[in-house]
Design a protein around this motif. Structure first.
Motif, mmCIF file in Angstrom:
data_model
loop_
_atom_site.group_PDB
_atom_site.id
_atom_site.type_symbol
_atom_site.label_atom_id
_atom_site.label_comp_id
_atom_site.label_asym_id
_atom_site.label_seq_id
_atom_site.Cartn_x
_atom_site.Cartn_y
_atom_site.Cartn_z
ATOM 1 N N GLN A 143 0.792 -1.224 0.000
ATOM 2 C CA GLN A 143 0.000 0.000 0.000
ATOM 3 C C GLN A 143 0.828 1.280 0.000
ATOM 4 O OE1 GLN A 143 -2.723 -0.377 3.268
ATOM 5 N NE2 GLN A 143 -4.076 -1.754 2.141
ATOM 6 N N ASP A 144 1.991 1.275 0.629
ATOM 7 C CA ASP A 144 2.783 2.503 0.643
ATOM 8 C C ASP A 144 3.295 2.861 -0.747
ATOM 9 O OD1 ASP A 144 4.374 0.129 1.032
ATOM 10 O OD2 ASP A 144 6.095 1.423 1.373
ATOM 11 N N LEU A 145 3.258 1.909 -1.675
ATOM 12 C CA LEU A 145 3.664 2.174 -3.057
ATOM 13 C C LEU A 145 2.510 2.722 -3.891
ATOM 14 C CD1 LEU A 145 5.717 -1.115 -3.580
ATOM 15 C CD2 LEU A 145 6.560 1.128 -2.843
ATOM 16 N N LEU A 146 1.319 2.738 -3.312
ATOM 17 C CA LEU A 146 0.114 3.225 -4.011
ATOM 18 C C LEU A 146 -0.473 4.437 -3.285
ATOM 19 C CD1 LEU A 146 -1.635 -0.222 -4.667
ATOM 20 C CD2 LEU A 146 -0.159 1.055 -6.236
ATOM 21 N N GLY A 147 0.374 5.155 -2.572
ATOM 22 C CA GLY A 147 -0.106 6.229 -1.713
ATOM 23 C C GLY A 147 -0.451 7.517 -2.414
ATOM 24 N N ASP A 148 -0.074 7.651 -3.678
ATOM 25 C CA ASP A 148 -0.411 8.872 -4.418
ATOM 26 C C ASP A 148 -0.565 8.527 -5.894
ATOM 27 O OD1 ASP A 148 2.222 8.592 -5.412
ATOM 28 O OD2 ASP A 148 3.017 10.081 -4.013
ATOM 29 N N ALA A 149 -0.959 9.522 -6.673
ATOM 30 C CA ALA A 149 -1.228 9.288 -8.089
ATOM 31 C C ALA A 149 0.017 8.819 -8.824
ATOM 32 C CB ALA A 149 -1.775 10.560 -8.731
ATOM 33 N N ALA A 150 1.175 9.363 -8.450
ATOM 34 C CA ALA A 150 2.408 8.969 -9.130
ATOM 35 C C ALA A 150 2.714 7.498 -8.884
ATOM 36 C CB ALA A 150 3.567 9.846 -8.658
ATOM 37 N N GLY A 151 2.547 7.045 -7.639
ATOM 38 C CA GLY A 151 2.813 5.643 -7.333
ATOM 39 C C GLY A 151 1.854 4.710 -8.040
ATOM 40 N N ILE A 152 0.575 5.082 -8.074
ATOM 41 C CA ILE A 152 -0.411 4.245 -8.753
ATOM 42 C C ILE A 152 -0.110 4.185 -10.244
ATOM 43 C CG2 ILE A 152 -2.854 4.094 -9.383
ATOM 44 C CD1 ILE A 152 -3.459 5.272 -6.575
ATOM 45 N N GLY A 153 0.233 5.320 -10.836
ATOM 46 C CA GLY A 153 0.583 5.332 -12.251
ATOM 47 C C GLY A 153 1.810 4.495 -12.547
ATOM 48 N N ASP A 154 2.790 4.555 -11.651
ATOM 49 C CA ASP A 154 4.007 3.767 -11.828
ATOM 50 C C ASP A 154 3.688 2.279 -11.828
ATOM 51 O OD1 ASP A 154 6.994 3.357 -11.768
ATOM 52 O OD2 ASP A 154 6.484 2.465 -9.836
ATOM 53 N N TRP A 155 2.829 1.855 -10.884
ATOM 54 C CA TRP A 155 2.528 0.428 -10.807
ATOM 55 C C TRP A 155 1.612 -0.035 -11.931
ATOM 56 C CZ3 TRP A 155 4.531 -3.719 -8.594
ATOM 57 C CH2 TRP A 155 5.596 -3.487 -7.719
ATOM 58 N N ALA A 156 0.728 0.825 -12.381
ATOM 59 C CA ALA A 156 -0.068 0.472 -13.564
ATOM 60 C C ALA A 156 0.854 0.275 -14.758
ATOM 61 C CB ALA A 156 -1.108 1.548 -13.850
ATOM 62 N N GLY A 157 1.870 1.145 -14.866
ATOM 63 C CA GLY A 157 2.830 1.026 -15.958
ATOM 64 C C GLY A 157 3.691 -0.212 -15.868
ATOM 65 N N ARG A 158 3.925 -0.709 -14.658
ATOM 66 C CA ARG A 158 4.687 -1.952 -14.484
ATOM 67 C C ARG A 158 3.827 -3.181 -14.782
ATOM 68 N NH1 ARG A 158 9.327 -1.478 -11.189
ATOM 69 N NH2 ARG A 158 9.578 0.547 -10.176
ATOM 70 N N LEU A 159 2.609 -3.160 -14.233
ATOM 71 C CA LEU A 159 1.798 -4.369 -14.264
ATOM 72 C C LEU A 159 1.175 -4.649 -15.623
ATOM 73 C CD1 LEU A 159 -0.004 -4.074 -10.811
ATOM 74 C CD2 LEU A 159 1.898 -5.582 -11.417
ATOM 75 N N ALA A 160 0.787 -3.616 -16.357
ATOM 76 C CA ALA A 160 0.135 -3.853 -17.647
ATOM 77 C C ALA A 160 1.024 -4.647 -18.603
ATOM 78 C CB ALA A 160 -0.318 -2.537 -18.270
ATOM 79 N N PRO A 161 2.289 -4.246 -18.829
ATOM 80 C CA PRO A 161 3.120 -5.062 -19.721
ATOM 81 C C PRO A 161 3.451 -6.432 -19.137
ATOM 82 C CG PRO A 161 4.374 -3.213 -18.822
ATOM 83 C CD PRO A 161 2.959 -2.992 -18.457
ATOM 84 N N ALA A 162 3.572 -6.525 -17.816
ATOM 85 C CA ALA A 162 3.838 -7.831 -17.204
ATOM 86 C C ALA A 162 2.664 -8.777 -17.442
ATOM 87 C CB ALA A 162 4.115 -7.666 -15.722
ATOM 88 N N LEU A 163 1.453 -8.268 -17.328
ATOM 89 C CA LEU A 163 0.284 -9.105 -17.603
ATOM 90 C C LEU A 163 0.235 -9.539 -19.046
ATOM 91 C CD1 LEU A 163 -2.285 -7.146 -15.419
ATOM 92 C CD2 LEU A 163 -1.877 -9.609 -15.265
ATOM 93 N N ARG A 164 0.556 -8.632 -19.960
ATOM 94 C CA ARG A 164 0.565 -9.004 -21.390
ATOM 95 C C ARG A 164 1.588 -10.107 -21.641
ATOM 96 N NH1 ARG A 164 0.559 -3.213 -22.228
ATOM 97 N NH2 ARG A 164 -1.515 -2.474 -22.795
ATOM 98 N N ARG A 165 2.774 -9.984 -21.072
ATOM 99 C CA ARG A 165 3.803 -11.017 -21.282
ATOM 100 C C ARG A 165 3.352 -12.350 -20.682
ATOM 101 N NH1 ARG A 165 7.234 -6.703 -20.005
ATOM 102 N NH2 ARG A 165 7.735 -7.491 -17.914
ATOM 103 N N ALA A 166 2.748 -12.313 -19.514
ATOM 104 C CA ALA A 166 2.308 -13.559 -18.888
ATOM 105 C C ALA A 166 1.198 -14.224 -19.684
ATOM 106 C CB ALA A 166 1.847 -13.280 -17.457
ATOM 107 N N SER A 167 0.336 -13.421 -20.299
ATOM 108 C CA SER A 167 -0.759 -14.008 -21.077
ATOM 109 C C SER A 167 -0.244 -14.674 -22.345
ATOM 110 C CB SER A 167 -1.792 -12.940 -21.436
ATOM 111 O OG SER A 167 -1.278 -12.029 -22.393
ATOM 112 N N ASP A 168 0.896 -14.231 -22.817
ATOM 113 C CA ASP A 168 1.492 -14.842 -24.011
ATOM 114 C C ASP A 168 2.360 -16.040 -23.689
ATOM 115 O OD1 ASP A 168 0.317 -12.881 -25.557
ATOM 116 O OD2 ASP A 168 2.094 -11.588 -25.549
ATOM 117 N N GLY A 169 2.753 -16.132 -22.404
ATOM 118 C CA GLY A 169 3.696 -17.179 -22.006
ATOM 119 C C GLY A 169 3.034 -18.500 -21.813
#
Length: 247
Positions: A221-247
């Motif tokens: 949760q401390d990594l999602l404490g503001d808009a910048a943190g949430i945006g950063d994690w959305a940017g990390r997770l979206a491509p990771a999910l795409r790669r996992a769906s192809d794997g």
């Protein structure tokens, strides 16, 4: 003020294979329950909702073009990721906090909460997944959650975790994709694990029982404490999910 709907559906016809769920999106308590006897400070804590998870889920929905279903009420009213009837479904105690409005409630009240808040959410999930199946469209179920940096006096070293039951391949590939950043500590089935019939509903019921790949993503949760943190994690997770769906 009227209560929100028990489920909010975003981008129902999204073209992505992912179906995103946020079962702990809200800390709303309907007025009839008087905040369950808790002060506002308690309703802002993790016991009432997964802080940052709803906005993270919304950003993932937009980035992935994925349907998203969000809960309309607090997990303290009834937890959408717990089997009805287990002690943590309508908790009398959450962590070390008594929940006065849940203590000693009758079976009729439990059934009412299930009918008003639990069932509509999961019926909407089932309807969406079944529509995809009829259309021959792939569905990967992903619950979006957050967890506290410290629990019962113990610090948690993970930045994120991926929880899975039967979808071991998908879960492990997704965890590895997130962990490609060497600065991150990413757990497999950490800081929790899937426990069917005890502490989990989404993965066992909407995923494993249907033969669909299903995981929960947990972000600290401390990594999602503001808009910048949430945006950063959305940017990390979206491509990771795409790669996992192809794997």
């Amino acid at each position: 003020m009227s209560d929100p709907a028990p489920v909010e559906v975003v981008n129902a016809e999204g073209g992505s294979p992912f179906v995103l769920l946020c079962e702990h999106a809200s800390n709303h308590i309907p007025a009839r329950y008087g905040d369950l006897g808790l002060p506002a400070s308690e309703l802002g804590r993790h016991i009432a909702w997964d802080i940052g998870a709803a906005e993270l889920a919304r950003q993932l929905s937009a980035r992935l073009d994925a349907p998203l279903l969000l809960a309309g009420a607090s997990r303290l009213l009834i937890d959408l990721n717990r089997p009805p009837g287990v002690p943590t479904s309508i908790p009398e105690m959450s962590e070390s906090t008594p929940i006065p409005g849940n203590i000693g409630i009758l079976a009729a009240e439990r059934a009412l909460r299930q009918a008003m808040w639990f069932n509509p959410f999961h019926e909407a999930v089932s309807a969406l997944l079944e529509a995809r199946q009829r259309a021959g469209r792939r569905a990967l179920v992903v619950g979006v959650h957050s967890f506290t940096p410290r629990y019962q006096g113990v610090d948690r070293a993970w930045h994120a975790g991926v929880l899975f039951g039967g979808a071991e391949r998908f879960g492990r590939v997704l965890a590895a994709a997130i962990a490609e950043d060497p600065a991150l500590v990413v757990g497999e089935n950490e800081p929790y694990r899937i426990e069917p019939g005890i502490h989990d509903y989404t993965v066992p019921v909407h995923g494993d029982a249907r033969g669909l790949e299903a995981v929960l993503i947990e972000v600290r949760q401390d990594l999602l404490g503001d808009a910048a943190g949430i945006g950063d994690w959305a940017g990390r997770l979206a491509p990771a999910l795409r790669r996992a769906s192809d794997g």
